[in-house]
Scaffold this active site. Structure first.
Site: not given
Ligand SMILES: *Cc1c(COP(=O)(O)O)cnc(C)c1O
Ligand code: SF4
Length: 346
Positions: A83-84, A87, A96, A100, A103, A105, A266, A303, A310
């Protein structure tokens, strides 16, 4: 524990009905380290809120979306999000140790999620990184990259080692908190096997997560040469009050973890019960400023939905004035900058 029946047998959410539908929709995962932190008798326990499913998760609101931060819009090859310019995210796994409830995602992670990259997909992802000389940093996220065995992590790191333009490798993980026993010497040495400068962002949301075993894991990482930064999500009923947030940030710093990001939650599906207003978030971070050491200040970020990246959300302390700027101090008093009085008159 990976199912509603296992959870209920262990004494969590015992009198709650309708959770099976939540379990059908979203992955469940609670490690022994996390289970030990939950007070099963407190329905509002901040640890339970993060990990024990609730029927509210079945309620989605119109603004929520399956891909809240737009990962899919910027994925040139499987497993890479670019996206950037400088990086990329490298998502090798989509599982995971815990799931959570908030989450971002949640539609992609878990046993029914996107799975692990195949060897061919991993080859293509590494080739993409090698071909793009503007990539200065590779960020391993997922899923949680530390679910990989030290041997597999080492293999992956050794494949990044020869890529000259990559200078930094960063891991985003919850493992040091939720499964701290995984962080042994073999793991630390695998994390550093690229030979590059290695950062690890520790995800924790409540000061109770800093247990003795977690602290041992943090120390092992720092002393093994991994630089630590934090990431937390601002969550209603978990850390949306000054005292909890202050204790969380101080806890990071006491463990040599530099506070990095405090994420505005999010718009992931079924997470409305965690949402905090932007105004409340701004108020909380303004309270941290001045009252807590400068080391304890995270950047409060959103985000932007749709894959726009972000952006910091904190209110600026400075505003343009007729001559120069008006700058507020931490107690709310406003000052002209540069000062109007000539230096000789002060
Ligand atoms: C969050 C994120 C990053 C990392 O951003 P930093 O501000 O460097 O922490 C990189 N790529 C994507 C797609 C992200 O979502
Ligand atoms: S550890 Fe991270 S990716 Fe995994 S469920 Fe929690 S927030 Fe999602």
């Amino acid at each position: 524990m990976k199912s509603v029946s296992e959870l209920q047998a262990a004494g969590f959410a015992q009198n709650v009905t309708g959770l099976d539908a939540v379990g059908d929709k979203y992955a469940i995962g609670i490690t022994p380290a996390v289970a030990a932190l939950i007070d099963p008798n407190d329905p509002n326990d901040p640890m339970a809120r993060q990990f024990v499913p609730r029927v509210e998760e079945l309620t989605t609101t119109p603004e929520e979306r399956d891909d809240p931060i737009g990962d899919l819009a910027h994925s040139p090859v499987e497993g890479i999000v670019h996206r950037y310019p400088d990086r990329v995210l490298l998502k090798a796994v989509h599982v995971c140790p815990v799931y959570c409830r908030f989450c971002f995602r949640r539609e992609m992670v878990g046993p029914q999620g996107l799975g692990t990259l195949t060897p061919a997909e991993l080859d293509a992802a590494i080739a993409y990184i090698a071909e793009h000389e503007e990539i200065w940093e590779v960020i391993l996220t997922g899923g949680d990259p530390l679910v990989l065995s030290p041997r597999r992590l080492r293999d992956l790191m050794e494949r990044l080692a020869p890529i000259e333009h990559v200078k930094i490798v960063r891991f985003h993980t919850r493992v040091p908190v939720v499964e701290p026993e995984r962080v042994d010497d073999a793991m630390v040495s695998a994390l550093r096997a690229s030979g590059k400068t290695t950062y690890l962002a520790v995800h924790a949301n409540h000061p109770r997560e800093f247990t003795a075993v977690a602290k041992t894991a943090f120390a092992r990482l720092v002393e093994g040469g991994v630089a630590l930064v934090s990431q937390s999500v601002l969550l209603q009923g978990v850390n949306d009050d000054f005292d909890t947030l202050a204790a969380l940030m101080r806890g990071f710093v006491e463990n040599r973890i530099k506070p990095y990001y405090l994420h505005h939650p999010d718009l992931a599906p079924g997470t409305g019960h965690f949402r905090v207003s932007v105004e409340r978030g701004q108020e909380l971070v303004a309270q941290l400023r001045g009252r807590l050491s400068g080391l304890c200040q995270p950047t409060y970020v959103l985000d932007i939905p749709g894959g726009h990246g972000k952006s910091p959300l904190a209110n600026s302390m400075a505003q343009l004035a007729d001559q120069g700027h008006l700058v507020a101090d931490w107690q709310g008093n406003v000052h002209q900058y540069p000062p109007k009085t000539p230096n000789s008159e002060q």
